[in-house]
Write a protein that holds these residues in place. Structure first.
Motif, mmCIF file in Angstrom:
data_model
loop_
_atom_site.group_PDB
_atom_site.id
_atom_site.type_symbol
_atom_site.label_atom_id
_atom_site.label_comp_id
_atom_site.label_asym_id
_atom_site.label_seq_id
_atom_site.Cartn_x
_atom_site.Cartn_y
_atom_site.Cartn_z
ATOM 1 N N ALA A 165 76.529 44.949 40.857
ATOM 2 C CA ALA A 165 77.315 43.764 40.519
ATOM 3 C C ALA A 165 78.346 43.505 41.608
ATOM 4 C CB ALA A 165 78.005 43.955 39.176
ATOM 5 N N GLY A 166 78.660 42.250 41.815
ATOM 6 C CA GLY A 166 79.666 41.877 42.804
ATOM 7 C C GLY A 166 79.475 40.431 43.214
ATOM 8 N N THR A 167 80.364 39.962 44.060
ATOM 9 C CA THR A 167 80.250 38.623 44.624
ATOM 10 C C THR A 167 79.956 38.785 46.099
ATOM 11 O OG1 THR A 167 81.775 37.714 43.002
ATOM 12 C CG2 THR A 167 81.445 36.430 45.011
ATOM 13 N N TYR A 168 78.868 38.219 46.557
ATOM 14 C CA TYR A 168 78.390 38.400 47.918
ATOM 15 C C TYR A 168 78.284 37.049 48.621
ATOM 16 C CZ TYR A 168 77.068 42.827 45.818
ATOM 17 O OH TYR A 168 77.093 44.017 45.144
ATOM 18 N N THR A 169 78.748 37.001 49.835
ATOM 19 C CA THR A 169 78.536 35.797 50.646
ATOM 20 C C THR A 169 77.392 36.090 51.598
ATOM 21 O OG1 THR A 169 80.227 36.480 52.231
ATOM 22 C CG2 THR A 169 80.914 34.961 50.482
ATOM 23 N N TYR A 170 76.695 35.023 51.985
ATOM 24 C CA TYR A 170 75.590 35.190 52.924
ATOM 25 C C TYR A 170 75.553 34.031 53.901
ATOM 26 C CZ TYR A 170 72.606 31.973 50.124
ATOM 27 O OH TYR A 170 72.068 30.898 49.458
ATOM 28 N N HIS A 171 74.744 34.213 54.942
ATOM 29 C CA HIS A 171 74.650 33.222 56.009
ATOM 30 C C HIS A 171 73.254 33.243 56.610
ATOM 31 C CE1 HIS A 171 75.505 37.037 58.006
ATOM 32 N NE2 HIS A 171 74.875 36.532 59.055
ATOM 33 N N CYS A 172 72.941 32.205 57.374
ATOM 34 C CA CYS A 172 71.692 32.157 58.131
ATOM 35 C C CYS A 172 71.958 32.829 59.473
ATOM 36 C CB CYS A 172 71.242 30.711 58.345
ATOM 37 S SG CYS A 172 69.738 30.562 59.349
ATOM 38 N N THR A 173 71.147 33.798 59.821
ATOM 39 C CA THR A 173 71.342 34.522 61.075
ATOM 40 C C THR A 173 70.889 33.706 62.283
ATOM 41 O OG1 THR A 173 69.195 35.628 60.936
ATOM 42 C CG2 THR A 173 71.094 36.753 59.923
ATOM 43 N N ILE A 174 70.185 32.618 62.057
ATOM 44 C CA ILE A 174 69.680 31.778 63.152
ATOM 45 C C ILE A 174 70.620 30.618 63.439
ATOM 46 C CG2 ILE A 174 67.754 30.314 63.900
ATOM 47 C CD1 ILE A 174 65.943 32.104 62.106
#
Length: 138
Positions: free
Chosen positions: A115-124
């Motif tokens: 459980a948690g809050t995760y941010t993500y991004h496009c590596t390209i």
């Protein structure tokens, strides 16, 4: 003569002062840059199976939708790329939680174990960032 003997001492103090101000990025003991609610170790695994998708994300016009995504611990997020450009998604601060490069029509999956809050991004594409996945307790 006085200046000559003082010079090495002044030089030594300058070197020590610069070393003390070095660009160390280490954190204080007991602190973590891990997402809220995460535990030690990786909070996810790259899904190798055709698992059920609790979070089905479509990538179109360089935007994932929906954003944010909410799932339960143990569930999988699946990204489907509908853009003509390739995309690859990585969970911030967790390099092992990354999809492969996704061509148009391809899918990538990540299963979240904590459980948690995760941010993500496009590596390209550097402008594709600050997207959110909220994982609640199972």
């Amino acid at each position: 003569m006085f200046r000559r003997s003082l010079l090495p001492t002044v030089g030594l103090f300058a070197v020590l002062a610069l070393a003390a101000c070095g660009g160390s990025t280490s954190q204080a003991p007991g602190t973590s840059s891990a997402p809220v609610g995460s535990q030690s170790g990786s909070p996810c695994s790259v899904a190798a199976t055709d698992a059920d998708f609790a979070g089905d994300v479509t990538v179109k016009d360089f935007k994932p939708s929906p954003d944010p995504v909410t799932i339960k611990a143990g569930e999988t997020v699946r990204w489907t790329n509908q853009d003509s450009a390739n995309h690859a998604f990585a969970i911030d601060d967790h390099g092992d939680c990354t999809t492969a490069s996704l061509a148009q029509g391809a899918t990538g999956k990540i299963t979240f174990t904590q459980a948690g809050t995760y941010t993500y991004h496009c590596t390209i594409h550097s402008t594709m960032k600050d997207f959110t996945i909220t994982v609640t307790a199972g």
